[in-house]
Write a protein that holds these residues in place. Structure first.
Motif, short mmCIF file in Angstrom:
data_model
loop_
_atom_site.label_atom_id
_atom_site.label_comp_id
_atom_site.label_asym_id
_atom_site.label_seq_id
_atom_site.Cartn_x
_atom_site.Cartn_y
_atom_site.Cartn_z
N ALA A 91 1.01 -1.42 0.27
CA ALA A 91 0.35 0.00 -0.22
C ALA A 91 0.48 1.26 0.55
CB ALA A 91 -0.83 -0.15 1.28
N SER A 92 2.08 1.08 0.42
CA SER A 92 3.48 2.76 -0.16
C SER A 92 3.25 3.36 -1.39
CB SER A 92 4.56 2.38 0.33
OG SER A 92 5.40 3.20 0.63
N ALA A 93 3.93 4.04 -1.10
CA ALA A 93 3.95 5.35 -2.16
C ALA A 93 5.15 5.02 -2.71
CB ALA A 93 3.36 6.71 -1.89
N PHE A 94 5.66 4.56 -2.52
CA PHE A 94 6.70 3.71 -3.00
C PHE A 94 7.73 2.39 -3.30
CE2 PHE A 94 8.30 4.70 1.30
CZ PHE A 94 9.10 3.34 1.27
N MET A 95 7.96 1.98 -4.33
CA MET A 95 8.89 0.78 -4.57
C MET A 95 10.17 1.18 -4.05
SD MET A 95 8.36 -2.20 -7.44
CE MET A 95 8.75 -0.86 -8.59
N ILE A 96 10.53 -0.01 -4.13
CA ILE A 96 12.32 0.16 -4.00
C ILE A 96 13.10 -1.31 -5.63
CG2 ILE A 96 15.11 -0.48 -2.86
CD1 ILE A 96 13.13 0.33 -0.48
N ASN A 97 13.92 -0.76 -6.32
CA ASN A 97 14.47 -1.33 -7.02
C ASN A 97 16.16 -1.79 -6.93
OD1 ASN A 97 15.93 -2.08 -9.59
ND2 ASN A 97 14.28 -2.31 -10.69
N LEU A 98 16.89 -3.19 -6.31
CA LEU A 98 17.94 -2.86 -6.19
C LEU A 98 18.43 -4.14 -7.23
CD1 LEU A 98 17.29 -4.11 -2.27
CD2 LEU A 98 17.87 -2.53 -3.72
N ARG A 99 19.39 -3.47 -7.64
CA ARG A 99 20.54 -5.06 -8.93
C ARG A 99 20.87 -5.73 -8.04
NH1 ARG A 99 21.68 -1.85 -13.05
NH2 ARG A 99 22.88 -2.93 -13.76
N VAL A 100 20.96 -6.77 -9.31
CA VAL A 100 21.37 -7.90 -8.51
C VAL A 100 22.36 -8.94 -9.42
CG1 VAL A 100 20.21 -10.27 -7.37
CG2 VAL A 100 18.72 -8.15 -7.02
N GLY A 131 12.29 -19.12 3.09
CA GLY A 131 11.23 -18.59 3.30
C GLY A 131 10.18 -17.19 2.46
N VAL A 132 11.63 -16.92 2.01
CA VAL A 132 11.11 -15.48 1.44
C VAL A 132 10.33 -16.13 0.33
CG1 VAL A 132 11.69 -13.87 0.16
CG2 VAL A 132 12.27 -13.88 1.86
N GLU A 133 8.83 -15.89 0.10
CA GLU A 133 8.09 -15.10 -0.68
C GLU A 133 8.42 -14.61 -2.24
OE1 GLU A 133 2.45 -14.60 -2.56
OE2 GLU A 133 3.72 -14.81 -0.07
N ASP A 159 8.74 -6.57 2.11
CA ASP A 159 9.93 -7.04 2.56
C ASP A 159 9.37 -7.29 4.16
OD1 ASP A 159 9.08 -4.20 3.85
OD2 ASP A 159 11.15 -3.20 2.89
N CYS A 160 10.37 -6.84 5.19
CA CYS A 160 9.25 -7.27 6.54
C CYS A 160 8.09 -5.58 6.65
CB CYS A 160 10.78 -7.28 7.48
SG CYS A 160 11.34 -6.11 7.79
N VAL A 187 9.66 -4.62 -2.63
CA VAL A 187 11.43 -4.28 -3.43
C VAL A 187 11.13 -5.08 -5.19
CG1 VAL A 187 13.65 -4.92 -3.58
CG2 VAL A 187 11.79 -4.83 -1.05
N GLU A 188 11.40 -4.40 -6.12
CA GLU A 188 11.63 -5.15 -7.51
C GLU A 188 12.94 -5.39 -7.47
OE1 GLU A 188 9.75 -4.04 -11.51
OE2 GLU A 188 11.35 -2.90 -11.01
N LEU A 189 13.27 -6.83 -7.31
CA LEU A 189 15.04 -7.66 -8.46
C LEU A 189 15.30 -7.50 -9.12
CD1 LEU A 189 14.86 -10.03 -5.43
CD2 LEU A 189 16.00 -7.70 -5.07
N TRP A 190 16.32 -6.60 -10.49
CA TRP A 190 16.69 -6.46 -11.03
C TRP A 190 18.00 -7.14 -11.91
CZ3 TRP A 190 18.61 -1.38 -13.27
CH2 TRP A 190 18.91 -1.22 -14.83
N GLU A 191 18.19 -7.42 -12.73
CA GLU A 191 19.60 -7.99 -13.07
C GLU A 191 19.00 -7.96 -14.74
OE1 GLU A 191 21.91 -12.41 -15.07
OE2 GLU A 191 20.02 -12.51 -13.30
#
Length: 127
Positions: free
Chosen positions: A66-75, A89-91, A108-109, A114-118
């Motif tokens: 429901a947050s107004a932002f999303m974090i994108n992390l490079r992998v 156990g992370v979905e 996240d908790c 969180v968007e993970l991006w390669e």
């Protein structure tokens, strides 16, 4: 071992993304097709980039958060990284492959998506 290599971007909701992009371009001198693009030399010397990207406030792209932002992390290796998360156990909410990268999403908790991006291929032109 697969790892996070940096910030891919911060994506946030706003009533008028075009107005916001114009403000950043005209006031701060930064912008591009996907928001403010910050190019840098990435993994293995490949051109890389991070984004500050506004989305329409009615987007469902950040759901189930429901947050107004999303974090994108490079992998560096999305498949291996996801295997490690699943072992803890992370979905994994979903996956998607595009010509410019492979994506997956988790929450996240604190309920932030969180968007993970390669990244695959070169960075697009900075606008």
């Amino acid at each position: 071992m697969a790892k996070i290599t940096g910030l891919g971007g911060l994506f946030y909701k706003t009533a008028d993304p075009a107005r916001t992009q114009a403000w950043y371009r005209e006031t701060l001198g930064i912008g591009g097709d996907y928001g403010a693009m910050f190019p840098w030399s990435g993994e293995a010397g490949r051109d890389a980039y991070s984004l500050l990207s506004p989305f329409k406030d009615t987007t469902d792209y950040f759901e189930p958060s429901a947050s107004a932002f999303m974090i994108n992390l490079r992998v560096d290796d999305l498949d291996a990284f996801l295997a490690g998360l699943e072992a803890r156990g992370v979905e994994i909410l979903g996956r998607q492959n595009e010509e410019y990268g492979k994506f997956a999403w988790i929450v996240d908790c604190d309920g932030i998506k969180v968007e993970l991006w390669e990244q695959l291929g070169a960075a697009p032109p900075a606008g």
